[in-house]
Design a protein around this motif. Structure first.
Motif, PDB file in Angstrom:
ATOM      1  N   LEU A 212      52.607  51.242  82.634  1.00  0.00           N
ATOM      2  CA  LEU A 212      53.939  50.965  83.174  1.00  0.00           C
ATOM      3  C   LEU A 212      54.903  52.110  82.885  1.00  0.00           C
ATOM      4  O   LEU A 212      55.731  52.465  83.738  1.00  0.00           O
ATOM      5  N   THR A 213      54.799  52.698  81.716  1.00  0.00           N
ATOM      6  CA  THR A 213      55.688  53.813  81.365  1.00  0.00           C
ATOM      7  C   THR A 213      55.513  54.964  82.348  1.00  0.00           C
ATOM      8  O   THR A 213      56.502  55.546  82.827  1.00  0.00           O
ATOM      9  N   THR A 214      54.275  55.297  82.670  1.00  0.00           N
ATOM     10  CA  THR A 214      54.009  56.379  83.620  1.00  0.00           C
ATOM     11  C   THR A 214      54.538  56.040  85.003  1.00  0.00           C
ATOM     12  O   THR A 214      55.186  56.865  85.664  1.00  0.00           O
TER      13      THR A 214
ATOM     14  N   ALA B 251      33.759  58.173  76.043  1.00  0.00           N
ATOM     15  CA  ALA B 251      34.658  58.150  74.890  1.00  0.00           C
ATOM     16  C   ALA B 251      36.113  57.974  75.303  1.00  0.00           C
ATOM     17  O   ALA B 251      36.936  57.538  74.506  1.00  0.00           O
ATOM     18  N   GLN B 252      36.431  58.320  76.546  1.00  0.00           N
ATOM     19  CA  GLN B 252      37.805  58.180  77.001  1.00  0.00           C
ATOM     20  C   GLN B 252      38.187  56.711  77.117  1.00  0.00           C
ATOM     21  O   GLN B 252      37.348  55.859  77.387  1.00  0.00           O
ATOM     22  N   GLN B 253      39.454  56.449  76.914  1.00  0.00           N
ATOM     23  CA  GLN B 253      39.958  55.085  77.008  1.00  0.00           C
ATOM     24  C   GLN B 253      41.047  55.014  78.065  1.00  0.00           C
ATOM     25  O   GLN B 253      41.825  55.950  78.241  1.00  0.00           O
ATOM     26  N   LEU B 254      41.093  53.881  78.759  1.00  0.00           N
ATOM     27  CA  LEU B 254      42.222  53.647  79.647  1.00  0.00           C
ATOM     28  C   LEU B 254      43.483  53.476  78.805  1.00  0.00           C
ATOM     29  O   LEU B 254      43.421  52.938  77.707  1.00  0.00           O
ATOM     30  N   PRO B 255      44.619  53.906  79.310  1.00  0.00           N
ATOM     31  CA  PRO B 255      45.861  53.660  78.576  1.00  0.00           C
ATOM     32  C   PRO B 255      46.158  52.165  78.526  1.00  0.00           C
ATOM     33  O   PRO B 255      45.637  51.389  79.333  1.00  0.00           O
ATOM     34  N   SER B 256      46.987  51.785  77.595  1.00  0.00           N
ATOM     35  CA  SER B 256      47.401  50.385  77.504  1.00  0.00           C
ATOM     36  C   SER B 256      48.243  50.024  78.718  1.00  0.00           C
ATOM     37  O   SER B 256      48.722  50.894  79.453  1.00  0.00           O
TER      38      SER B 256
ATOM     39  N   ILE C 162      44.907  49.382  88.412  1.00  0.00           N
ATOM     40  CA  ILE C 162      44.321  49.500  87.068  1.00  0.00           C
ATOM     41  C   ILE C 162      44.955  48.472  86.132  1.00  0.00           C
ATOM     42  O   ILE C 162      44.287  47.859  85.307  1.00  0.00           O
ATOM     43  N   TYR C 163      46.258  48.280  86.262  1.00  0.00           N
ATOM     44  CA  TYR C 163      46.986  47.342  85.412  1.00  0.00           C
ATOM     45  C   TYR C 163      46.384  45.942  85.482  1.00  0.00           C
ATOM     46  O   TYR C 163      46.384  45.202  84.496  1.00  0.00           O
ATOM     47  N   LYS C 164      45.852  45.582  86.646  1.00  0.00           N
ATOM     48  CA  LYS C 164      45.297  44.238  86.851  1.00  0.00           C
ATOM     49  C   LYS C 164      43.916  44.061  86.217  1.00  0.00           C
ATOM     50  O   LYS C 164      43.416  42.935  86.121  1.00  0.00           O
ATOM     51  N   MET C 165      43.303  45.164  85.808  1.00  0.00           N
ATOM     52  CA  MET C 165      41.953  45.097  85.274  1.00  0.00           C
ATOM     53  C   MET C 165      41.936  44.377  83.933  1.00  0.00           C
ATOM     54  O   MET C 165      42.811  44.569  83.101  1.00  0.00           O
ATOM     55  N   LYS C 166      40.909  43.559  83.731  1.00  0.00           N
ATOM     56  CA  LYS C 166      40.740  42.882  82.434  1.00  0.00           C
ATOM     57  C   LYS C 166      40.353  43.922  81.399  1.00  0.00           C
ATOM     58  O   LYS C 166      39.478  44.739  81.615  1.00  0.00           O
ATOM     59  N   ARG C 167      40.999  43.880  80.246  1.00  0.00           N
ATOM     60  CA  ARG C 167      40.704  44.846  79.205  1.00  0.00           C
ATOM     61  C   ARG C 167      39.474  44.408  78.418  1.00  0.00           C
ATOM     62  O   ARG C 167      39.282  43.228  78.147  1.00  0.00           O
TER      63      ARG C 167
ATOM     64  N   TRP D  78      42.341  58.804  86.018  1.00  0.00           N
ATOM     65  CA  TRP D  78      43.736  58.459  85.700  1.00  0.00           C
ATOM     66  C   TRP D  78      44.270  59.320  84.555  1.00  0.00           C
ATOM     67  O   TRP D  78      45.390  59.824  84.610  1.00  0.00           O
ATOM     68  N   ASN D  79      43.467  59.485  83.519  1.00  0.00           N
ATOM     69  CA  ASN D  79      43.900  60.294  82.383  1.00  0.00           C
ATOM     70  C   ASN D  79      44.156  61.743  82.804  1.00  0.00           C
ATOM     71  O   ASN D  79      45.075  62.392  82.298  1.00  0.00           O
ATOM     72  N   ALA D  80      43.355  62.243  83.740  1.00  0.00           N
ATOM     73  CA  ALA D  80      43.556  63.607  84.231  1.00  0.00           C
ATOM     74  C   ALA D  80      44.862  63.728  84.998  1.00  0.00           C
ATOM     75  O   ALA D  80      45.595  64.715  84.862  1.00  0.00           O
ATOM     76  N   ILE D  81      45.173  62.726  85.808  1.00  0.00           N
ATOM     77  CA  ILE D  81      46.439  62.752  86.549  1.00  0.00           C
ATOM     78  C   ILE D  81      47.618  62.782  85.582  1.00  0.00           C
ATOM     79  O   ILE D  81      48.545  63.589  85.713  1.00  0.00           O
ATOM     80  N   VAL D  82      47.594  61.874  84.611  1.00  0.00           N
ATOM     81  CA  VAL D  82      48.713  61.779  83.668  1.00  0.00           C
ATOM     82  C   VAL D  82      48.856  63.066  82.859  1.00  0.00           C
ATOM     83  O   VAL D  82      49.966  63.566  82.648  1.00  0.00           O
ATOM     84  N   THR D  83      47.734  63.613  82.427  1.00  0.00           N
ATOM     85  CA  THR D  83      47.763  64.826  81.594  1.00  0.00           C
ATOM     86  C   THR D  83      48.124  66.070  82.385  1.00  0.00           C
ATOM     87  O   THR D  83      48.917  66.901  81.935  1.00  0.00           O
ATOM     88  N   ASP D  84      47.551  66.194  83.584  1.00  0.00           N
ATOM     89  CA  ASP D  84      47.650  67.450  84.327  1.00  0.00           C
ATOM     90  C   ASP D  84      48.752  67.483  85.376  1.00  0.00           C
ATOM     91  O   ASP D  84      49.179  68.570  85.777  1.00  0.00           O
TER      92      ASP D  84
END
Length: 381
Positions: free
Chosen positions: A30-32, A20-25, A376-381, A323-329
């Protein structure tokens, strides 16, 4: 409900939560990265300033070298021209203030000191190969290593990330396979001969950090000691080697298989929260959140997906959750990174690792994060 059914239900719920988790846009990524990088650049406006911890060190050491690896990766995906220029100017300042040389000078054989050569090479290519002086010192140093028969210098696994890419780049640039051949000889010595029978355990497909952790050494729970960041360094070494080494190289397939095996082995021990423990097979030995090993595993998984080496359906959920855990925690509002284990070589070093703890060096953790985020940024969405 029986214990067995409860366990199965828990696993299914956990699996659904991961999916259910999503990668950030890309914008959020880039913001992070911009936030965390700006925190560091503001704190260290002088790229040549010495680093003082328990002693004074030049800023050309490996910790800063890893940061600049990450900065150049961020530069490669940055969308704003102004920021791209800032990143290049900052890296150029670093090279210029160290006269494009390394800690220890040309005669050094220490892989940590060679790490700076990766960014020197990136800048050389960025300047359309019109600045050969950027490579003079690193080439002279590596050439000295090719001149003799000594191949046992890389006695700790971190060394592979620090130095292997330099050998690949020089071999490509000067069309001389001797660099690639010597790199493999040194890699193989680390893998098969250092310590008791090499620092690689084919049974677990993981690496011991150095001879001090070869069997019979064990963690408190009786398992082998596999340090998270140490194995992360191997992942990064193989990513950067595979990315530049010609596929015709006689040892390319061995590097590729080692990369796949290591990704598979580390994927099995990801924490439920998405991060990795500092001790991969003993979660209770200084167990807790840690982001440098985590970021390096993300870097490898994302690269593997991008190159069609790893299965997207298997590894994308792991990347997303990590990645979401790093950004959140771990990412503070001002860009400071928490949960970064300080320098060392095993789980007990640099402890305690917490949201507010400061490692002895703040640069390499950021470098790892920027490598991961950029891939991650290079990954195709």
């Amino acid at each position: 409900m029986s214990v067995k059914l409860f366990f199965i239900a828990a696993v299914l719920v956990s699996s659904l939560q991961i999916q259910a988790q999503q990668l950030p846009s890309k914008k959020e990524l880039l913001t992070t990265m911009r936030l965390t990088n700006q925190y560091f650049m503001d704190k260290w406006p002088d790229a040549g300033k010495t680093i003082i911890t328990n002693k004074e060190r030049p800023s050309s050491i490996w910790t800063r070298g890893v940061y600049y690896e990450g900065l150049m990766a961020l530069h490669s995906i940055e969308t704003q021209k102004k920021k791209k220029k800032e990143y290049v100017d900052y890296a150029m300042q670093w090279g210029q203030k160290h006269k494009w040389s390394m800690n220890g000078g040309i005669k050094t054989r220490n892989a940590d000191n060679h790490c700076a050569g990766q960014t020197y090479y990136d800048l050389y290519v960025l300047h359309k190969r019109k600045t050969p002086y950027m490579l003079d010192s690193i080439k002279a140093s590596i050439d000295l290593m090719l001149a003799g028969d000594k191949i046992d210098d890389w006695s700790w696994i971190d060394a592979l990330q620090m130095a292997m890419p330099v050998f690949v780049y020089l071999g490509n640039e000067f069309k001389n396979p001797a660099y690639h051949n010597r790199m493999y000889e040194m890699y193989a010595y680390t893998k098969y001969k250092h310590g008791t029978n090499g620092l690689y355990n084919p049974a677990d497909k993981l690496w011991w950090r150095d001879k001090d952790f070869d069997p019979p050494y064990t963690e408190p729970n009786g398992e082998d000691c596999y340090w998270s960041r140490g194995n992360g360094w191997i992942v990064a070494a193989l990513v950067r080697t595979l990315d530049a080494l010609p596929k015709t190289d006689p040892h390319y397939q061995e590097y590729l298989q080692d990369f796949k095996d290591l990704c598979e082995a580390t994927a099995k021990v990801q924490r439920p929260d998405g991060l990795w423990n500092v001790s991969l097979h003993d979660p209770n030995h200084y167990g807790g959140k840690e982001i440098t090993g985590t970021a390096l595993f993300i870097y490898g998984y994302a690269y593997g997906i991008n190159k069609g080496i790893l299965d997207r359906n298997t590894y994308l959920p792991l990347i997303t959750k990590a990645w979401n855990a790093i950004v959140t925690d771990a990412v503070h509002a001002n860009g400071f990174l928490g949960y970064v284990q300080g320098t060392g070589k095993e789980p007990k070093d640099g402890q305690p690792v917490t949201y507010t703890s400061k490692p002895d060096f703040e640069d390499y953790g950021l470098g790892c994060l920027l490598l991961a985020g950029s891939e991650i940024y290079k990954m195709k969405r």
